[in-house]
Design a protein around this motif. Structure first.
Motif, PDB file in Angstrom:
ATOM      1  N   ALA A  61      -4.117 -37.129  12.739  1.00  0.00           N
ATOM      2  CA  ALA A  61      -2.736 -37.603  12.751  1.00  0.00           C
ATOM      3  C   ALA A  61      -2.753 -39.126  12.777  1.00  0.00           C
ATOM      4  N   ASN A  62      -1.801 -39.712  12.098  1.00  0.00           N
ATOM      5  CA  ASN A  62      -1.615 -41.163  12.173  1.00  0.00           C
ATOM      6  C   ASN A  62      -0.189 -41.403  12.645  1.00  0.00           C
ATOM      7  N   ILE A  63      -0.048 -42.198  13.694  1.00  0.00           N
ATOM      8  CA  ILE A  63       1.264 -42.486  14.268  1.00  0.00           C
ATOM      9  C   ILE A  63       1.623 -43.933  13.960  1.00  0.00           C
ATOM     10  N   GLU A  64       2.795 -44.094  13.359  1.00  0.00           N
ATOM     11  CA  GLU A  64       3.312 -45.425  13.057  1.00  0.00           C
ATOM     12  C   GLU A  64       4.632 -45.579  13.793  1.00  0.00           C
ATOM     13  N   VAL A  65       4.766 -46.646  14.569  1.00  0.00           N
ATOM     14  CA  VAL A  65       6.005 -46.921  15.296  1.00  0.00           C
ATOM     15  C   VAL A  65       6.911 -47.711  14.373  1.00  0.00           C
ATOM     16  N   LEU A  66       8.090 -47.156  14.095  1.00  0.00           N
ATOM     17  CA  LEU A  66       9.051 -47.805  13.209  1.00  0.00           C
ATOM     18  C   LEU A  66       9.937 -48.750  14.022  1.00  0.00           C
ATOM     19  N   GLY A  67      10.594 -49.656  13.353  1.00  0.00           N
ATOM     20  CA  GLY A  67      11.391 -50.692  14.000  1.00  0.00           C
ATOM     21  C   GLY A  67      12.464 -50.186  14.934  1.00  0.00           C
ATOM     22  N   ASP A  68      13.005 -49.009  14.707  1.00  0.00           N
ATOM     23  CA  ASP A  68      14.088 -48.486  15.536  1.00  0.00           C
ATOM     24  C   ASP A  68      13.594 -47.593  16.676  1.00  0.00           C
ATOM     25  N   GLY A  69      12.263 -47.562  16.903  1.00  0.00           N
ATOM     26  CA  GLY A  69      11.695 -46.738  17.966  1.00  0.00           C
ATOM     27  C   GLY A  69      11.290 -45.353  17.512  1.00  0.00           C
ATOM     28  N   ASP A  70      11.629 -45.000  16.258  1.00  0.00           N
ATOM     29  CA  ASP A  70      11.194 -43.721  15.721  1.00  0.00           C
ATOM     30  C   ASP A  70       9.683 -43.756  15.498  1.00  0.00           C
ATOM     31  N   LEU A  71       9.082 -42.577  15.464  1.00  0.00           N
ATOM     32  CA  LEU A  71       7.672 -42.451  15.151  1.00  0.00           C
ATOM     33  C   LEU A  71       7.515 -41.729  13.822  1.00  0.00           C
ATOM     34  N   ILE A 167      -6.472 -21.242  24.932  1.00  0.00           N
ATOM     35  CA  ILE A 167      -6.968 -22.622  24.921  1.00  0.00           C
ATOM     36  C   ILE A 167      -8.224 -22.665  24.074  1.00  0.00           C
ATOM     37  N   TRP A 168      -8.307 -23.626  23.178  1.00  0.00           N
ATOM     38  CA  TRP A 168      -9.540 -23.751  22.407  1.00  0.00           C
ATOM     39  C   TRP A 168      -9.811 -25.190  22.016  1.00  0.00           C
ATOM     40  N   ILE A 169     -11.119 -25.481  21.964  1.00  0.00           N
ATOM     41  CA  ILE A 169     -11.603 -26.786  21.521  1.00  0.00           C
ATOM     42  C   ILE A 169     -11.874 -26.649  20.028  1.00  0.00           C
ATOM     43  N   LEU A 170     -11.326 -27.539  19.242  1.00  0.00           N
ATOM     44  CA  LEU A 170     -11.437 -27.434  17.785  1.00  0.00           C
ATOM     45  C   LEU A 170     -12.753 -28.036  17.294  1.00  0.00           C
ATOM     46  N   PRO A 171     -13.435 -27.334  16.374  1.00  0.00           N
ATOM     47  CA  PRO A 171     -14.672 -27.894  15.822  1.00  0.00           C
ATOM     48  C   PRO A 171     -14.369 -29.061  14.882  1.00  0.00           C
ATOM     49  N   ARG A 172     -15.312 -30.005  14.817  1.00  0.00           N
ATOM     50  CA  ARG A 172     -15.177 -31.149  13.924  1.00  0.00           C
ATOM     51  C   ARG A 172     -15.184 -30.689  12.473  1.00  0.00           C
ATOM     52  N   GLN A 173     -14.605 -31.525  11.637  1.00  0.00           N
ATOM     53  CA  GLN A 173     -14.598 -31.263  10.193  1.00  0.00           C
ATOM     54  C   GLN A 173     -14.559 -32.596   9.473  1.00  0.00           C
ATOM     55  N   GLU A 174     -15.036 -32.609   8.252  1.00  0.00           N
ATOM     56  CA  GLU A 174     -15.053 -33.833   7.446  1.00  0.00           C
ATOM     57  C   GLU A 174     -14.276 -33.681   6.141  1.00  0.00           C
ATOM     58  N   GLU A 175     -13.866 -32.455   5.813  1.00  0.00           N
ATOM     59  CA  GLU A 175     -13.282 -32.211   4.504  1.00  0.00           C
ATOM     60  C   GLU A 175     -11.802 -32.528   4.369  1.00  0.00           C
ATOM     61  N   CYS A 176     -11.076 -32.678   5.456  1.00  0.00           N
ATOM     62  CA  CYS A 176      -9.629 -32.899   5.392  1.00  0.00           C
ATOM     63  C   CYS A 176      -9.292 -34.116   6.235  1.00  0.00           C
ATOM     64  N   ARG A 177      -9.043 -35.233   5.556  1.00  0.00           N
ATOM     65  CA  ARG A 177      -8.839 -36.487   6.265  1.00  0.00           C
ATOM     66  C   ARG A 177      -7.590 -37.184   5.746  1.00  0.00           C
ATOM     67  N   LEU A 178      -7.046 -38.067   6.541  1.00  0.00           N
ATOM     68  CA  LEU A 178      -5.899 -38.867   6.118  1.00  0.00           C
ATOM     69  C   LEU A 178      -6.353 -39.875   5.070  1.00  0.00           C
ATOM     70  N   GLY A 179      -5.441 -40.248   4.168  1.00  0.00           N
ATOM     71  CA  GLY A 179      -5.728 -41.284   3.205  1.00  0.00           C
ATOM     72  C   GLY A 179      -6.562 -40.849   2.017  1.00  0.00           C
ATOM     73  N   GLU A 180      -6.921 -39.574   1.974  1.00  0.00           N
ATOM     74  CA  GLU A 180      -7.681 -39.076   0.822  1.00  0.00           C
ATOM     75  C   GLU A 180      -6.833 -38.039   0.101  1.00  0.00           C
ATOM     76  N   PRO A 181      -6.998 -37.910  -1.217  1.00  0.00           N
ATOM     77  CA  PRO A 181      -6.170 -36.946  -1.965  1.00  0.00           C
ATOM     78  C   PRO A 181      -6.432 -35.521  -1.585  1.00  0.00           C
TER      79      PRO A 181
END
Length: 181
Positions: A61-71, A167-181
């Protein structure tokens, strides 16, 4: 004995932050929650998540704070056969650390705990088919989470009605990332 003391200390810390089974709210420093996070652990009462939990992997996830306080939150979620990407806008509800989105269903998220730099715990509710679903997520700046943070997450989840099965701990992955098609 040292482990028992550490465990009791963590329980006391959790009890200070979570009283009477009600998840608290951490006051967010928006400059510290902005940026890229990995969703490294989850607890959920959603049947669809529980049925598929063995197939789930770490999301981003990528969180960007917008000027009006929205995320503005961008997600990259690995699912069998594809990488699902989407964005949602979360608006402040007026309660500290709590935001609401009507994108992709009515959702409320509340920041429960954070150290301000390496992790945050978020409680989410979502309305789906007339039911209110609950989820607790552990966000981390890296794919590697310290054992004491995993323990804190599990304790928070258990104190709020989630069981070992939910409750579960998620395994790492490399195939699905932000900023890639």
């Amino acid at each position: 004995m040292r482990t028992v003391g550490l465990s009791l200390g963590m329980v006391l810390l959790c009890l200070l932050r979570v009283q009477a089974g009600d998840l608290g709210t951490a006051e967010p420093d928006e400059s510290k929650i902005a940026g890229t996070w990995y969703i490294t652990a989850m607890a959920s009462d959603s049947e669809s998540y529980l049925q598929n939990k063995d197939q789930l992997k770490m999301a981003m996830a990528n969180i960007e704070v917008l000027g009006d306080g929205d995320l503005k939150v961008s997600f990259a979620i690995p699912t069998p056969g594809r990488c699902m990407k989407f964005e949602s806008i979360y608006k402040p509800t007026g309660s500290p650390g709590e935001y609401y989105s009507s994108d992709r269903g009515n959702k409320t998220v509340r920041l429960v705990d954070t150290d301000g730099s390496s992790y945050m715990v978020v409680f989410a509710t979502r309305e789906k088919e007339g039911k209110t679903l609950h989820m607790l997520r552990l966000y981390s700046r890296t794919q590697w989470v310290r054992p004491k943070i995993k323990l804190l997450f599990k304790r928070l989840a258990m104190l709020n009605g989630f069981t070992d099965e939910t409750i579960w701990i998620l395994p790492r992955q490399e195939e699905c990332r932000l900023g890639e098609p």
